[in-house]
Design an enzyme around this catalytic site. Structure first.
Site, mmCIF file in Angstrom:
data_model
loop_
_atom_site.group_PDB
_atom_site.id
_atom_site.type_symbol
_atom_site.label_atom_id
_atom_site.label_comp_id
_atom_site.label_asym_id
_atom_site.label_seq_id
_atom_site.Cartn_x
_atom_site.Cartn_y
_atom_site.Cartn_z
ATOM 1 N N CYS A 69 1.018 -1.298 -0.402
ATOM 2 C CA CYS A 69 -0.019 0.159 0.475
ATOM 3 C C CYS A 69 0.542 1.034 0.230
ATOM 4 C CB CYS A 69 -0.871 -0.223 1.472
ATOM 5 S SG CYS A 69 -2.023 1.471 1.413
ATOM 6 N N CYS A 201 -0.321 3.623 -6.619
ATOM 7 C CA CYS A 201 -1.204 3.762 -5.671
ATOM 8 C C CYS A 201 -0.905 2.115 -6.348
ATOM 9 C CB CYS A 201 -2.795 4.181 -5.311
ATOM 10 S SG CYS A 201 -3.782 3.725 -4.831
HETATM 11 N N1 DGL Z 1 -3.949 1.409 -1.966
HETATM 12 C C1 DGL Z 1 -3.146 2.245 -1.120
HETATM 13 C C2 DGL Z 1 -2.063 3.412 -1.616
HETATM 14 O O1 DGL Z 1 -1.646 2.058 -2.371
HETATM 15 C C3 DGL Z 1 -3.828 3.013 -0.605
HETATM 16 C C4 DGL Z 1 -5.377 3.303 -0.731
HETATM 17 C C5 DGL Z 1 -6.118 3.650 -0.613
HETATM 18 O O2 DGL Z 1 -6.616 2.733 0.610
HETATM 19 O O3 DGL Z 1 -6.913 4.631 -0.156
HETATM 20 O O4 DGL Z 1 -1.633 3.529 -1.550
#
Ligand code: DGL
Length: 281
Positions: A69, A201
């Site tokens: 993440c 993301c």
């Molecule tokens: N998938 C995550 C990222 O890479 C988080 C997205 C989120 O929960 O806002 O930032």
């Protein structure tokens, strides 16, 4: 087993690459769907949720966790490595997803923090699409410019895109949202086209085609999951304290803090394979 953590579905893009690259390993995926998205939460909140979920994976005996993440890695990784990990969980390790991307852009290993100089010094224009929290953290910008000061970086936050993916929104809605964010970025670049685009993301990797379609054809889209998988393979080769276990080879478990039926339905749409989630205990 190696733990893979994300706020929701996004880390599945990383998991897919890890499982393909490391078939002799087993992985436990944990999505904090009950609290997603992280990208609009304040930094303290992201930090607390991140360590709480990493501890869940540690309690399940994962000795190594991949923070799949970008938001959690940008906001919480350095802090938890400095102030929490060694005291709370000695011998355990957490690796993030920013480092392999930064290394690919600056074309030198992470531990070399001095500027990459000389005729092959990177000077590309890099577009970074990420959540609002990742953009505000300036983690990518700081780490890249420290090592490659001639790179031009333009960041674009994409609020609402993670919610749309988590909700399983139709493809045309996703394409419309992504096209809007790409044109906002291009407007701000005033005619300069990005050489490289980073989907900073992990959720955006699930809709990479929408970004590919909206970006100029000459822009190279970096594939974060493959970079992370190569980097983990290299790390494991250098760290015999995380040996393979024949019983774990090829095993995949999917856990969620959310509603497993809904999460599994959305996952199979975006993940490209069935993923039967269970509620994490
Ligand atoms: N998938 C995550 C990222 O890479 C988080 C997205 C989120 O929960 O806002 O930032």
């Amino acid at each position: 087993m190696i733990g893979v953590f994300d706020s929701g579905h996004g880390g599945l893009t990383v998991l897919r690459a890890l499982a393909a690259r490391l078939p002799d390993r087993g992985f436990v995926y944990l999505g904090d769907h009950a609290n997603a998205p992280y990208g609009e939460r304040d930094a303290e909140d992201v930090y607390n949720l991140t360590i709480e979920n990493i501890a869940r994976l540690f309690r399940m005996d994962c000795r190594l966790v991949i923070l799949a993440c970008n938001t959690a890695a940008a906001v919480a990784l350095r802090r938890l490595q400095r102030t929490w990990l060694d005291d709370a969980w000695p011998g355990r390790r957490v690796l993030g997803v920013l480092v392999p991307v930064v290394e690919a852009i600056v074309r030198q290993p992470w531990h070399i923090e001095e500027p990459h100089t000389g005729p092959d010094a990177p000077s590309e224009t890099v577009a970074i699409f990420a959540t609002r929290r990742t953009v505000e953290s300036r983690a990518y910008v700081g780490e890249i410019l420290k090592r490659a000061p001639d790179v031009l970086i333009v960041q674009q936050a994409c609020p609402g895109l993670v919610d749309a993916i988590e909700a399983g929104a139709p493809q045309d809605e996703i394409h419309g949202l992504v096209a809007g964010f790409v044109s906002k970025l291009l407007e701000r670049m005033q005619g300069v086209l990005p050489d490289v685009a980073v989907l900073g993301c992990t959720h955006y990797g699930l809709v990479a085609k929408a970004f590919r379609d909206a970006l100029p054809p000459g822009t190279t889209l970096l594939h974060q999951p493959d970079l992370v998988a190569d980097s983990l393979a290299d790390y494991l080769a250098r760290h015999p304290e995380f040996p393979t276990d024949r019983q774990e080879a090829g095993r995949l478990e999917f856990l969620s803090t959310g509603d497993p039926a809904h999460v599994s339905r959305v996952a199979s749409r975006f993940y490209g394979a069935a993923a039967a989630f269970r509620t994490v205990s």
